[in-house]
Design an enzyme around this catalytic site. Structure first.
Site, PDB file in Angstrom:
ATOM      1  N   SER A 101      35.377  31.515  87.237  1.00 16.24           N
ATOM      2  CA  SER A 101      34.466  31.518  88.372  1.00 16.24           C
ATOM      3  C   SER A 101      35.051  30.719  89.544  1.00 16.24           C
ATOM      4  O   SER A 101      36.117  31.073  90.047  1.00 16.24           O
ATOM      5  CB  SER A 101      33.087  31.001  87.951  1.00 16.24           C
ATOM      6  OG  SER A 101      32.106  31.293  88.918  1.00 16.24           O
ATOM      7  N   ASP A 198      27.876  41.077  85.088  1.00 15.53           N
ATOM      8  CA  ASP A 198      27.885  39.735  85.668  1.00 15.53           C
ATOM      9  C   ASP A 198      26.836  39.652  86.770  1.00 15.53           C
ATOM     10  O   ASP A 198      26.931  40.357  87.770  1.00 15.53           O
ATOM     11  CB  ASP A 198      29.281  39.449  86.238  1.00 15.53           C
ATOM     12  CG  ASP A 198      29.458  38.005  86.711  1.00 15.53           C
ATOM     13  OD1 ASP A 198      28.453  37.360  87.060  1.00 15.53           O
ATOM     14  OD2 ASP A 198      30.611  37.550  86.752  1.00 15.53           O
ATOM     15  N   HIS A 228      28.557  36.769  83.007  1.00 16.57           N
ATOM     16  CA  HIS A 228      29.403  35.943  83.867  1.00 16.57           C
ATOM     17  C   HIS A 228      30.297  35.008  83.061  1.00 16.57           C
ATOM     18  O   HIS A 228      31.462  34.807  83.400  1.00 16.57           O
ATOM     19  CB  HIS A 228      28.526  35.132  84.827  1.00 16.57           C
ATOM     20  CG  HIS A 228      29.301  34.290  85.792  1.00 16.57           C
ATOM     21  ND1 HIS A 228      30.161  34.845  86.722  1.00 16.57           N
ATOM     22  CD2 HIS A 228      29.366  32.939  85.982  1.00 16.57           C
ATOM     23  CE1 HIS A 228      30.720  33.873  87.436  1.00 16.57           C
ATOM     24  NE2 HIS A 228      30.255  32.715  87.004  1.00 16.57           N
TER      25      HIS A 228
END
Length: 256
Positions: A101, A198, A228
């Site tokens: 991320s 996600d 995610h």
């Protein structure tokens, strides 16, 4: 898990980290926004490194996990400085950076700053430029007005009982580190992993990243139904196989 130690930083701050000794390339895990180094992926990679004799580093950015500082006082630049300090002072030789991320953004920035160290990049639901492209552009006008007026905005988090706090400083300072406005040349192979369910970073974002990268090899893998975090046992197995490929334990042609 490896013993947590402290890296001294400016202003009396400390960065918490854990090192696994082993052979290079060293695998370095860079976590996400408000995440820490005790997450499933970081711990699983550490266990793999211990089992296979691979050097590995995990750490917490300023204001995250066991490191010092207030999260709200952090910024992309500060967390990049933490990442570079950890890389420069705690590792030797070539590196495979694994960024999740926001850690994907920091991995790309670190790769640009230390290209001579890179053996490979693994980006998991990478979110470069998220402060501008996702956070700011996704705000309702009234929320943006609150953020600009008060300098901070709280939003519910699906990953923590505590709300996520976004600061105007985070957005303004993040503009110094935007990557997707021009091509990014990297000297190493890149792997992008992204779940197609996600809810935080659309899977199409990895297509945009791949398009901007100029690297010897860029392979993007989409996981149907993946979320995610990509932390299920199947996700972890896929991540480890991807890292093994880049550290040279498997050649691409030998993968199942």
């Amino acid at each position: 898990m490896g013993r947590v130690e402290r890296l001294q930083r400016d202003g009396g701050n400390t960065i918490a980290y854990a090192v696994t000794e082993g052979r290079t390339p060293t695998v370095v895990f860079l976590g996400g926004f408000r995440s820490d180094m005790t997450g499933t992926k970081a711990v699983a990679l550490e266990a793999w490194a211990e089992k296979t004799g691979r050097a590995f580093l995990r750490f917490d950015y300023f204001g995250h996990g066991q490191s010092s500082g207030r999260f709200e006082d952090g910024s992309i630049g500060r967390w990049l400085d933490d990442s570079l300090a950890a890389i420069d002072r705690l590792t030797t030789g070539k590196l495979v950076l694994v960024g999740s991320s926001m850690g994907g953004w920091l991995s790309l920035l670190a790769a640009r700053a230390r290209p001579e160290r890179l053996a490979g990049l693994v980006l998991i639901a990478a979110a470069p430029d998220f402060t501008e492209r996702m956070l700011l552009n996704g705000l309702l006008p009234e929320d943006r007005a609150i953020l600009e007026r008060d300098g901070r905005l709280e939003r519910p988090s699906q990953y923590s009982p505590e709300p996520s706090v976004f600061t105007w400083k985070l957005i303004e300072e993040g503009r110094n580190h935007l990557l997707l406005d021009e091509p990014l040349a990297l000297p190493c192979p890149v792997r992008l992993l992204h779940g197609q369910s996600d809810p935080d970073v659309p899977w199409e974002y990895s297509l945009q990243i791949a398009k901007h990268l100029e690297a010897p090899e860029v392979v993007t893998t989409f996981i149907k139904g993946g979320d995610h975090r990509l932390s299920t046992p199947a996700d972890i197995a896929r991540l480890i196989a991807t890292v093994e490929e880049l550290v040279g334990q498997k050649s691409p042609s030998s993968r199942p």
